[in-house]
Structure formats: structure tokens, C-alpha cells
Write a protein that holds these residues in place. Sequence first.
Motif, mmCIF file in Angstrom:
data_model
loop_
_atom_site.group_PDB
_atom_site.id
_atom_site.type_symbol
_atom_site.label_atom_id
_atom_site.label_comp_id
_atom_site.label_asym_id
_atom_site.label_seq_id
_atom_site.Cartn_x
_atom_site.Cartn_y
_atom_site.Cartn_z
ATOM 1 N N TYR A 166 -6.881 -11.879 6.339
ATOM 2 C CA TYR A 166 -6.737 -12.754 7.504
ATOM 3 C C TYR A 166 -6.632 -14.211 7.056
ATOM 4 C CZ TYR A 166 -7.927 -15.287 11.773
ATOM 5 O OH TYR A 166 -7.919 -16.167 12.833
ATOM 6 N N PHE A 167 -7.442 -14.595 6.080
ATOM 7 C CA PHE A 167 -7.388 -15.964 5.558
ATOM 8 C C PHE A 167 -5.997 -16.283 5.029
ATOM 9 C CE2 PHE A 167 -7.644 -18.825 1.895
ATOM 10 C CZ PHE A 167 -8.211 -19.946 2.490
ATOM 11 N N VAL A 168 -5.452 -15.382 4.227
ATOM 12 C CA VAL A 168 -4.119 -15.593 3.663
ATOM 13 C C VAL A 168 -3.073 -15.671 4.774
ATOM 14 C CG1 VAL A 168 -2.322 -14.586 2.214
ATOM 15 C CG2 VAL A 168 -4.707 -14.518 1.465
ATOM 16 N N ALA A 169 -3.200 -14.788 5.776
ATOM 17 C CA ALA A 169 -2.234 -14.771 6.871
ATOM 18 C C ALA A 169 -2.276 -16.071 7.674
ATOM 19 C CB ALA A 169 -2.506 -13.574 7.786
ATOM 20 N N VAL A 170 -3.477 -16.569 7.940
ATOM 21 C CA VAL A 170 -3.614 -17.816 8.707
ATOM 22 C C VAL A 170 -3.040 -18.990 7.926
ATOM 23 C CG1 VAL A 170 -5.269 -19.480 9.623
ATOM 24 C CG2 VAL A 170 -5.561 -17.054 10.090
ATOM 25 N N VAL A 171 -3.332 -19.052 6.639
ATOM 26 C CA VAL A 171 -2.806 -20.141 5.805
ATOM 27 C C VAL A 171 -1.279 -20.081 5.759
ATOM 28 C CG1 VAL A 171 -2.690 -21.061 3.454
ATOM 29 C CG2 VAL A 171 -4.887 -20.368 4.415
ATOM 30 N N ALA A 172 -0.732 -18.874 5.581
ATOM 31 C CA ALA A 172 0.725 -18.719 5.541
ATOM 32 C C ALA A 172 1.341 -19.089 6.888
ATOM 33 C CB ALA A 172 1.087 -17.286 5.164
ATOM 34 N N ALA A 173 0.713 -18.664 7.981
ATOM 35 C CA ALA A 173 1.219 -18.982 9.314
ATOM 36 C C ALA A 173 1.166 -20.481 9.570
ATOM 37 C CB ALA A 173 0.410 -18.232 10.372
ATOM 38 N N ALA A 174 0.085 -21.125 9.137
ATOM 39 C CA ALA A 174 -0.050 -22.570 9.306
ATOM 40 C C ALA A 174 1.031 -23.305 8.519
ATOM 41 C CB ALA A 174 -1.434 -23.024 8.869
ATOM 42 N N GLY A 175 1.298 -22.831 7.306
ATOM 43 C CA GLY A 175 2.354 -23.438 6.502
ATOM 44 C C GLY A 175 3.719 -23.284 7.150
ATOM 45 N N LEU A 176 3.979 -22.093 7.677
ATOM 46 C CA LEU A 176 5.258 -21.827 8.344
ATOM 47 C C LEU A 176 5.442 -22.728 9.557
ATOM 48 C CD1 LEU A 176 7.806 -20.095 8.704
ATOM 49 C CD2 LEU A 176 6.399 -18.445 9.957
ATOM 50 N N LEU A 177 4.392 -22.854 10.360
ATOM 51 C CA LEU A 177 4.463 -23.705 11.552
ATOM 52 C C LEU A 177 4.597 -25.175 11.180
ATOM 53 C CD1 LEU A 177 1.768 -21.989 13.805
ATOM 54 C CD2 LEU A 177 4.245 -21.959 14.121
ATOM 55 N N SER A 178 3.934 -25.588 10.116
ATOM 56 C CA SER A 178 4.020 -26.981 9.678
ATOM 57 C C SER A 178 5.438 -27.331 9.243
ATOM 58 C CB SER A 178 3.039 -27.241 8.526
ATOM 59 O OG SER A 178 1.707 -27.031 8.935
ATOM 60 N N GLU A 205 6.903 -19.778 15.584
ATOM 61 C CA GLU A 205 5.716 -19.363 16.338
ATOM 62 C C GLU A 205 5.645 -17.844 16.455
ATOM 63 O OE1 GLU A 205 5.420 -23.321 19.241
ATOM 64 O OE2 GLU A 205 6.433 -21.494 19.908
ATOM 65 N N VAL A 206 6.776 -17.226 16.745
ATOM 66 C CA VAL A 206 6.803 -15.765 16.874
ATOM 67 C C VAL A 206 6.525 -15.109 15.519
ATOM 68 C CG1 VAL A 206 8.220 -13.765 17.472
ATOM 69 C CG2 VAL A 206 8.363 -15.850 18.848
ATOM 70 N N ALA A 207 7.134 -15.638 14.468
ATOM 71 C CA ALA A 207 6.909 -15.085 13.130
ATOM 72 C C ALA A 207 5.450 -15.233 12.721
ATOM 73 C CB ALA A 207 7.818 -15.784 12.118
ATOM 74 N N ALA A 209 2.822 -15.508 14.741
ATOM 75 C CA ALA A 209 2.025 -14.589 15.561
ATOM 76 C C ALA A 209 2.160 -13.155 15.042
ATOM 77 C CB ALA A 209 2.466 -14.670 17.022
ATOM 78 N N ALA A 210 3.369 -12.780 14.628
ATOM 79 C CA ALA A 210 3.592 -11.439 14.099
ATOM 80 C C ALA A 210 2.803 -11.221 12.812
ATOM 81 C CB ALA A 210 5.078 -11.217 13.855
ATOM 82 N N LEU A 211 2.783 -12.245 11.961
ATOM 83 C CA LEU A 211 2.078 -12.139 10.683
ATOM 84 C C LEU A 211 0.574 -11.967 10.890
ATOM 85 C CD1 LEU A 211 1.963 -12.327 7.600
ATOM 86 C CD2 LEU A 211 1.929 -14.825 7.831
ATOM 87 N N VAL A 212 -0.023 -12.860 11.678
ATOM 88 C CA VAL A 212 -1.465 -12.798 11.907
ATOM 89 C C VAL A 212 -1.833 -11.559 12.721
ATOM 90 C CG1 VAL A 212 -3.431 -13.957 12.970
ATOM 91 C CG2 VAL A 212 -1.713 -15.294 11.752
ATOM 92 N N GLY A 213 -1.027 -11.256 13.732
ATOM 93 C CA GLY A 213 -1.314 -10.109 14.589
ATOM 94 C C GLY A 213 -1.282 -8.796 13.841
ATOM 95 N N ARG A 214 -0.357 -8.671 12.907
ATOM 96 C CA ARG A 214 -0.284 -7.405 12.156
ATOM 97 C C ARG A 214 -1.512 -7.235 11.270
ATOM 98 N NH1 ARG A 214 4.300 -4.950 8.003
ATOM 99 N NH2 ARG A 214 2.996 -3.222 7.316
ATOM 100 N N VAL A 215 -1.924 -8.320 10.602
ATOM 101 C CA VAL A 215 -3.100 -8.245 9.748
ATOM 102 C C VAL A 215 -4.324 -7.853 10.564
ATOM 103 C CG1 VAL A 215 -4.707 -9.616 8.369
ATOM 104 C CG2 VAL A 215 -2.244 -9.840 8.011
ATOM 105 N N LEU A 216 -4.464 -8.454 11.738
ATOM 106 C CA LEU A 216 -5.603 -8.115 12.596
ATOM 107 C C LEU A 216 -5.504 -6.680 13.091
ATOM 108 C CD1 LEU A 216 -5.974 -11.419 14.629
ATOM 109 C CD2 LEU A 216 -7.607 -10.460 13.014
ATOM 110 N N GLY A 217 -4.300 -6.233 13.385
ATOM 111 C CA GLY A 217 -4.116 -4.867 13.848
ATOM 112 C C GLY A 217 -4.497 -3.844 12.802
ATOM 113 N N GLU A 218 -4.267 -4.187 11.530
ATOM 114 C CA GLU A 218 -4.625 -3.276 10.449
ATOM 115 C C GLU A 218 -6.114 -3.374 10.111
ATOM 116 O OE1 GLU A 218 -2.013 -4.345 7.315
ATOM 117 O OE2 GLU A 218 -0.264 -3.350 8.185
#
Length: 234
Positions: A166-178, A205-207, A209-218
Motif C-alpha cells: 500500500y505504501f508503494v502504491a500510494v507513493v507511486a500514485a502521488a508521483g503520477l498525480l504530481s 486520477e483514474v490510473a 485510483a486503479a493502482l491503490v484500489g487494486r492493492v487494497l482489494g488484494e
Amino acid sequence: MLRESLRYPLGGDGAAERIIVGGGLHVVTAFVPLVPLILVFGYLVRVLDHVGDGPAAFRDGTPPGFGDWRALVVDGVKATLVILCYVAGPLVVLLVTLGGASELSPETLAGTASIAVLAGSTAALLAALGVAYLLPAALAGYARERRLRAAFDRSLLRTTATDARYFVAVVAAAGLLSVAAVLSSLGAPRSVPRFVGFFLLFYAEVAAAALVGRVLGESVPAGENVPAGRTEAG
């Protein structure tokens, strides 16, 4: 997983329509603040719910559409409430710190009071970082159950906060959004009209959300601690 998340917003036959609608809502936000973003938040909740089913959602390759606008508004309003609840704490600390500093004279600020101002500002920053880290999990919790209290489930938040994936996913998502935010603000490349950046931002934003959501789903399999009425708007 990052590659799949980047491809996710473009999946299915209606990809162009989704990007146009989502990016268009961002464009409208420039003229009518907040209201269009509520619809964007509602759609992102829908994405979090969809990818929460795990890898099957990515194999399907088709993100949810913008249909059922009433439900979209309901989800958007509730997601906005969740966001406001989470940012309220850091915002209050920051406002109190700035308010107190504004009443001090320059001479006082140069002395001991400056330490208190610095401490308050640091506390607000740390709280903001904590909120930014937990907020995706909170929104995913709401998306799974469609209940506001799920966004404040301590068990879910504790589990996800200590999950390395989850940490990696959030950091990657934050980088993508930035990156998307910078590109959209600059209108890069220069040959592309600036408003195109709004559509790029929605795609990111969709990408994300998909990244973080999938990690949480697993991490928390669908159906675990989820009541039977998870699809209800209440």
C-alpha cells in the motif's frame, strides 16, 4: 501492476467518452468550482469499487462508465464529506498556528514564540502527510461498503497503513498525480492547448485510483467485513 493501472483508464470501447466526460468536468471546474469535482469524486469511488474485486477487474479491462448520475452525485457528496473530515484536523492546526502568529509582533516572533510557530507548522505538515497517506484507504473503505463509517474503520486503516505494498502504491500514485498536475498547469508540451491538461489529469486520477484500489482489494479480499448491502447508497 503500474503498467496495468496506466492502461486501465483506456480500456474498453467507451474509453474516449469517459476521458472526455471526466476531463470536461475538470474544465467546468475552472468556471464553477467544486460542483463538477463532486461528480469526479463519485466516479473515482466507482473505480475504487470496481478494481477492489482484484485482478479480475483488470483482466476485464473495462472501467465503469458515468451512468446513473444520481448515484454518482450521492457517492461524490459522501466522498467529499470523507475528504473534509480527514483534512479538518490539519487545517485547524494550521489556521490556529497562522492566526496566533499574525497577532505577534516581529520582535516576539524573533524570540521564543517563533519556536511555537515552527512547531505548529511542523505538526500541521505531519498531520497533512498522514491524512494524505490514509485518505485513499478511507475512500476505498467507503467504496466497498457504501457507508460513511467504513471510511473511518480503524481496523482497515491500521491494516493498510502498515502494508508495504500500500505504501508503494500510494507513493507511486502521488508521483503520477504530481506529474499530471505539473503538465496540466504548464500545458506541456507547449504545442498542446492548456485545457488538454485537464483530460490528462483525469486520466492520471483514474490510473492512481486503479493502482491503490487494486492493492487494497488484494490486501483485504472483497467480501471481508463487508455487509451484504455494500452496494446501497446509505
